[in-house]
Motif scaffolding. Structure first.
Motif, PDB file in Angstrom:
ATOM      1  N   TRP A   1      20.034  48.559  18.040  1.00 51.59           N
ATOM      2  CA  TRP A   1      20.929  48.600  16.894  1.00 51.59           C
ATOM      3  C   TRP A   1      20.601  47.502  15.898  1.00 51.59           C
ATOM      4  N   LYS A   2      21.169  47.641  14.711  1.00 52.99           N
ATOM      5  CA  LYS A   2      21.033  46.638  13.668  1.00 52.99           C
ATOM      6  C   LYS A   2      22.407  46.037  13.411  1.00 52.99           C
ATOM      7  N   TYR A   3      22.444  44.708  13.261  1.00 48.78           N
ATOM      8  CA  TYR A   3      23.697  44.064  12.896  1.00 48.78           C
ATOM      9  C   TYR A   3      23.838  44.115  11.384  1.00 48.78           C
ATOM     10  N   GLU A   4      24.724  44.939  10.881  1.00 53.39           N
ATOM     11  CA  GLU A   4      24.942  45.022   9.444  1.00 53.39           C
ATOM     12  C   GLU A   4      25.840  43.881   8.979  1.00 53.39           C
ATOM     13  N   GLN A   5      26.859  43.596   9.772  1.00 54.89           N
ATOM     14  CA  GLN A   5      27.809  42.554   9.387  1.00 54.89           C
ATOM     15  C   GLN A   5      28.447  41.958  10.629  1.00 54.89           C
ATOM     16  N   ALA A   6      28.612  40.638  10.609  1.00 57.68           N
ATOM     17  CA  ALA A   6      29.340  39.960  11.680  1.00 57.68           C
ATOM     18  C   ALA A   6      30.598  39.357  11.064  1.00 57.68           C
ATOM     19  N   PHE A   7      31.703  39.428  11.781  1.00 59.67           N
ATOM     20  CA  PHE A   7      32.957  38.938  11.212  1.00 59.67           C
ATOM     21  C   PHE A   7      33.289  37.530  11.671  1.00 59.67           C
ATOM     22  N   GLU A   8      32.670  37.116  12.778  1.00 54.68           N
ATOM     23  CA  GLU A   8      32.846  35.737  13.251  1.00 54.68           C
ATOM     24  C   GLU A   8      31.788  34.864  12.583  1.00 54.68           C
ATOM     25  N   LEU A   9      32.221  33.709  12.090  1.00 56.10           N
ATOM     26  CA  LEU A   9      31.318  32.809  11.382  1.00 56.10           C
ATOM     27  C   LEU A   9      30.105  32.431  12.243  1.00 56.10           C
ATOM     28  N   SER A  10      30.356  32.209  13.535  1.00 56.10           N
ATOM     29  CA  SER A  10      29.287  31.767  14.437  1.00 56.10           C
ATOM     30  C   SER A  10      28.253  32.857  14.689  1.00 56.10           C
ATOM     31  N   GLN A  11      28.563  34.088  14.319  1.00 56.61           N
ATOM     32  CA  GLN A  11      27.654  35.210  14.582  1.00 56.61           C
ATOM     33  C   GLN A  11      26.932  35.690  13.320  1.00 56.61           C
ATOM     34  N   LYS A  12      27.180  35.012  12.198  1.00 55.95           N
ATOM     35  CA  LYS A  12      26.635  35.460  10.910  1.00 55.95           C
ATOM     36  C   LYS A  12      25.106  35.493  10.885  1.00 55.95           C
ATOM     37  N   TYR A  13      24.488  34.658  11.715  1.00 54.82           N
ATOM     38  CA  TYR A  13      23.012  34.589  11.718  1.00 54.82           C
ATOM     39  C   TYR A  13      22.376  35.917  12.141  1.00 54.82           C
ATOM     40  N   LYS A  14      23.154  36.772  12.765  1.00 54.62           N
ATOM     41  CA  LYS A  14      22.602  38.044  13.248  1.00 54.62           C
ATOM     42  C   LYS A  14      22.600  39.140  12.174  1.00 54.62           C
ATOM     43  N   GLU A  15      23.249  38.898  11.060  1.00 56.23           N
ATOM     44  CA  GLU A  15      23.353  39.939  10.016  1.00 56.23           C
ATOM     45  C   GLU A  15      21.977  40.331   9.477  1.00 56.23           C
ATOM     46  N   GLY A  16      21.750  41.628   9.409  1.00 55.30           N
ATOM     47  CA  GLY A  16      20.472  42.128   8.905  1.00 55.30           C
ATOM     48  C   GLY A  16      19.348  42.073   9.933  1.00 55.30           C
ATOM     49  N   LYS A  17      19.673  41.641  11.171  1.00 61.18           N
ATOM     50  CA  LYS A  17      18.661  41.549  12.221  1.00 61.18           C
ATOM     51  C   LYS A  17      18.750  42.762  13.158  1.00 61.18           C
ATOM     52  N   PHE A  18      17.704  42.911  13.946  1.00 57.83           N
ATOM     53  CA  PHE A  18      17.564  44.121  14.760  1.00 57.83           C
ATOM     54  C   PHE A  18      17.480  43.800  16.251  1.00 57.83           C
ATOM     55  N   ILE A  19      18.159  44.604  17.044  1.00 55.33           N
ATOM     56  CA  ILE A  19      18.077  44.496  18.505  1.00 55.33           C
ATOM     57  C   ILE A  19      17.280  45.698  19.020  1.00 55.33           C
ATOM     58  N   ILE A  20      16.257  45.421  19.820  1.00 52.48           N
ATOM     59  CA  ILE A  20      15.539  46.513  20.488  1.00 52.48           C
ATOM     60  C   ILE A  20      15.564  46.251  21.992  1.00 52.48           C
ATOM     61  N   GLU A  21      15.934  47.275  22.730  1.00 52.83           N
ATOM     62  CA  GLU A  21      15.993  47.133  24.180  1.00 52.83           C
ATOM     63  C   GLU A  21      14.574  47.041  24.749  1.00 52.83           C
ATOM     64  N   VAL A  22      14.401  46.126  25.686  1.00 56.89           N
ATOM     65  CA  VAL A  22      13.081  45.872  26.272  1.00 56.89           C
ATOM     66  C   VAL A  22      12.502  47.133  26.917  1.00 56.89           C
ATOM     67  N   SER A  23      13.371  47.968  27.472  1.00 56.07           N
ATOM     68  CA  SER A  23      12.897  49.178  28.164  1.00 56.07           C
ATOM     69  C   SER A  23      12.212  50.175  27.229  1.00 56.07           C
ATOM     70  N   HIS A  24      12.376  50.004  25.902  1.00 57.30           N
ATOM     71  CA  HIS A  24      11.750  50.921  24.943  1.00 57.30           C
ATOM     72  C   HIS A  24      10.474  50.344  24.314  1.00 57.30           C
ATOM     73  N   MET A  25      10.087  49.140  24.721  1.00 62.88           N
ATOM     74  CA  MET A  25       8.933  48.486  24.086  1.00 62.88           C
ATOM     75  C   MET A  25       7.821  48.198  25.080  1.00 62.88           C
ATOM     76  N   ILE A  26       6.599  48.213  24.553  1.00 61.06           N
ATOM     77  CA  ILE A  26       5.475  47.672  25.316  1.00 61.06           C
ATOM     78  C   ILE A  26       4.743  46.681  24.429  1.00 61.06           C
ATOM     79  N   LYS A  27       4.094  45.727  25.060  1.00 62.93           N
ATOM     80  CA  LYS A  27       3.272  44.782  24.318  1.00 62.93           C
ATOM     81  C   LYS A  27       1.937  45.460  24.069  1.00 62.93           C
ATOM     82  N   ASP A  28       1.538  45.556  22.811  1.00 66.36           N
ATOM     83  CA  ASP A  28       0.277  46.223  22.490  1.00 66.36           C
ATOM     84  C   ASP A  28      -0.904  45.286  22.715  1.00 66.36           C
TER      85      ASP A  28
END
Ligand SMILES: [Zn+2]
Length: 133
Positions: A102-129
């Motif tokens: 998922w993508k963090y579009e907006q965080a409502f807690e001040l301490s979580q604002k750094y995640k806005e506009g960032k992306f989470i990818i689950e490790v199970s869906h990725m491989i190191k090329d």
């Protein structure tokens, strides 16, 4: 190997343009360490864009990235996560349409604002090329 040749033929300026056009699949620099979709091998993110490995997805560990490529974004919705209320949007691989995280579009807690506009990818869906460790 075809990807590698294609990259060498294109000037760097053109590569940037490609990555911004949704209908084209983007290719990351063939020299850099990167993560790819485990299902279809589309490039997803450069190792340089990795911000944190200490996230938890619905199916296990997940990484936080500053930017990703070849990824589409669903509609944002508000979800109450362990770290508070966030507006998040599911992201999926544009090549094989697997939901990756998922993508963090907006965080409502001040301490979580750094995640806005960032992306989470689950490790199970990725491989190191390129087999780097
Ligand atoms: Zn894929």
């Amino acid at each position: 190997m075809t990807y590698y040749l294609l990259f060498q033929l294109l000037p760097p300026r053109y590569m940037v343009k490609l990555s911004k056009v949704k209908t084209f699949q983007a290719y990351l620099d063939s020299c850099e360490r990167k993560y790819s979709c485990v299902h279809c091998r589309a490039h997803l993110a450069s190792h340089d864009e990795l911000l944190s490995k200490s996230f938890q997805g619905s199916q296990g560990r997940a990484y936080l990235f500053n930017s990703v490529v070849n990824v589409g974004c669903g509609p944002a919705e508000e979800r109450l996560l362990l770290t508070g209320l966030h507006a998040v949007a599911d992201i999926y691989c544009e090549s094989c349409h697997t939901t990756l995280g998922w993508k963090y579009e907006q965080a409502f807690e001040l301490s979580q604002k750094y995640k806005e506009g960032k992306f989470i990818i689950e490790v199970s869906h990725m491989i190191k090329d390129n087999g780097w460790e």
